[in-house]
Scaffold this motif. Structure first.
Motif, PDB file in Angstrom:
ATOM      1  N   GLU A  53      53.153  10.754 -16.420  1.00 54.29           N
ATOM      2  CA  GLU A  53      51.874  10.472 -15.720  1.00 54.29           C
ATOM      3  C   GLU A  53      51.745  11.257 -14.525  1.00 54.29           C
ATOM      4  O   GLU A  53      52.522  11.288 -13.546  1.00 54.29           O
ATOM      5  N   GLY A  55      48.229  12.049 -11.696  1.00 52.92           N
ATOM      6  CA  GLY A  55      47.119  11.603 -11.313  1.00 52.92           C
ATOM      7  C   GLY A  55      46.697  11.852  -9.711  1.00 52.92           C
ATOM      8  O   GLY A  55      47.383  12.510  -9.042  1.00 52.92           O
ATOM      9  N   SER A  70      43.848   9.961 -13.845  1.00 53.62           N
ATOM     10  CA  SER A  70      45.186  10.044 -14.073  1.00 53.62           C
ATOM     11  C   SER A  70      45.314  10.671 -15.604  1.00 53.62           C
ATOM     12  O   SER A  70      44.216  10.268 -16.336  1.00 53.62           O
ATOM     13  N   ALA A  71      46.255  11.226 -15.899  1.00 50.12           N
ATOM     14  CA  ALA A  71      46.458  11.679 -17.362  1.00 50.12           C
ATOM     15  C   ALA A  71      47.855  11.143 -17.699  1.00 50.12           C
ATOM     16  O   ALA A  71      48.728  11.172 -16.869  1.00 50.12           O
ATOM     17  N   VAL A 110      43.527   9.908 -20.800  1.00 51.96           N
ATOM     18  CA  VAL A 110      42.991   9.865 -19.380  1.00 51.96           C
ATOM     19  C   VAL A 110      42.468   8.620 -18.924  1.00 51.96           C
ATOM     20  O   VAL A 110      41.876   7.671 -19.785  1.00 51.96           O
TER      21      VAL A 110
END
Length: 290
Positions: A53, A55, A70-71, A110
Motif C-alpha cells: 500500500e 498513500g 491510497s493505492a 484505490v
C-alpha cells in the motif's frame, strides 16, 4: 505475520507513506469420509496474504479540508478454496466436501476519503473504493487436471465499487436550550457481487443463453441505503436523536441461498432464499455522556 511501514513528511500538512504487511490463515483437516474418496485431501495448508500500500494524507484550507488517498495490491498465495460434490461432479452426496489449497489471487485498487468543514456548522464527507478482485492462476480439482477456478475469474463476495457520502449541519441557536440541534444525512452504495464461486463457474462455463441467464440469478444486485438523523446534543451530557434508516426505502438483499428448498417443500417461496434489506424504519435514541 508482520508489518513494515515508512512515511515521509512532504510539508507540515502533507504526508506520504508506504507499507507492507503479511498474514495467513491456518490450515486444517477435512472429514475422513470425504478424504477417502480422493475428491478432497485429508489436510490442507495455510494460505498467505501479502498487502502492498502507498498513500497520502493531507490537510488543506487551514485544516478545514482533509484528503486521504491510497493505492493497494493484495496477493493471495495457496488460497484456500472449498470443493463440494456438486462442484466436483460426484453424485451430489451432501457429506462430500472439503477445503484444499489452490493457486493465486489478487485484489488491486484505490481508496479516497475526503472530509470538508465548509463552515463552522456544515461538514461534508465522501469516500470511494474501487478494486479489481480476480484469480491470477488456474486452480485445479485435487488429483486431476480439471480446472476448478480459471485465471481471470472474479472473486465472489468482492464488490468492485463502494461509495459513501454524508452531510451534517448544526443549526444556529434558536431555542433557549443549552446545546446544539443538528441533522445528518448519509448514503451508502455498493456494486453488485457474485453470491458464490459456483455461480461464477456456472456463468463462465455456460454454453447456452438460458444457462447464462440462470447463473445471473446468483449475481447479487447493487445495494444502497440512506440514513437521516435529527438530534440534540445538550451541554449537560444528554443526547437524543430521531433516526430514519433506509430513508429512501430502497429495495435489495445482502445474502442469497444457493439451495432451492422449494423442491423439497413444494413451495416456490423457498426458491433461493434471500435476506431482504430492511424497509424504512424509525427510531429514537437517548444517551448520557459522563
Amino acid at each position: 505475520s508482520f508489518k513494515f511501514a515508512t512515511r515521509y513528511q512532504i510539508t507540515p500538512d502533507v504526508m506520504a507513506y508506504a507499507l507492507y504487511s503479511e498474514g495467513f490463515r491456518l490450515g486444517g483437516s477435512n472429514s475422513e469420509r470425504a478424504a477417502a474418496t480422493g475428491l478432497v485431501p485429508a489436510t490442507y495448508g495455510p494460505d498467505t496474504l501479502a498487502n502492498y500500500e502507498i498513500g497520502i494524507k493531507s490537510q488543506w484550507l487551514d485544516n478545514r479540508l482533509q484528503i486521504n488517498g491510497s493505492a493497494f495490491l493484495m496477493e493471495w498465495t495457496d488460497i484456500q478454496s472449498r470443493l463440494t460434490s456438486t462442484s466436483g461432479g460426484d453424485d451430489g452426496a451432501w457429506w462430500l466436501e472439503g477445503n484444499f489449497n489452490g493457486g493465486k489471487a489478487e485484489q488491486k485498487g484505490v481508496e479516497l476519503a475526503v472530509d470538508w468543514y465548509a463552515t463552522e456548522r456544515l461538514s461534508i464527507s465522501f469516500s470511494a473504493f474501487l478494486a479489481s478482485p480476480e484469480y491470477t492462476t488456474d486452480t485445479f480439482v485435487p488429483n486431476t487436471d480439471e480446472v476448478f477456478i480459471a485465471e481471470g475469474w472474479t472473486m465472489p463476495i468482492s464488490p468492485k465499487e463502494k461509495y459513501w457520502a454524508s452531510v451534517e449541519y448544526t443549526f444556529p441557536d434558536f431555542l433557549p436550550l443549552q446545546g446544539d440541534f443538528w441533522t445528518r444525512l448519509s448514503y451508502n452504495w455498493q456494486g453488485q457481487v457474485w453470491d458464490s464461486l459456483t455461480a461464477i463457474e456456472d456463468f463462465e462455463l455456460a454454453e447456452t443463453p438460458e444457462e447464462r441467464e440462470a447463473a445471473l440469478e446468483f449475481l447479487i444486485p447493487e445495494w444502497k441505503s440512506g440514513t437521516f438523523q435529527l438530534g440534540f446534543t445538550s451541554d449537560n451530557g444528554w443526547d437524543t436523536a430521531l433516526i430514519v434508516r433506509n430513508v429512501f426505502d430502497d429495495d435489495g438483499y445482502t445474502y442469497l441461498s444457493s439451495t432451492w428448498y422449494g423442491e423439497d417443500f413444494g413451495d416456490p417461496r423457498w426458491r433461493y432464499v434471500r435476506n431482504l434489506q430492511q424497509p424504512r424504519s424509525y427510531s429514537l435514541s437517548f444517551s448520557k455522556r459522563w
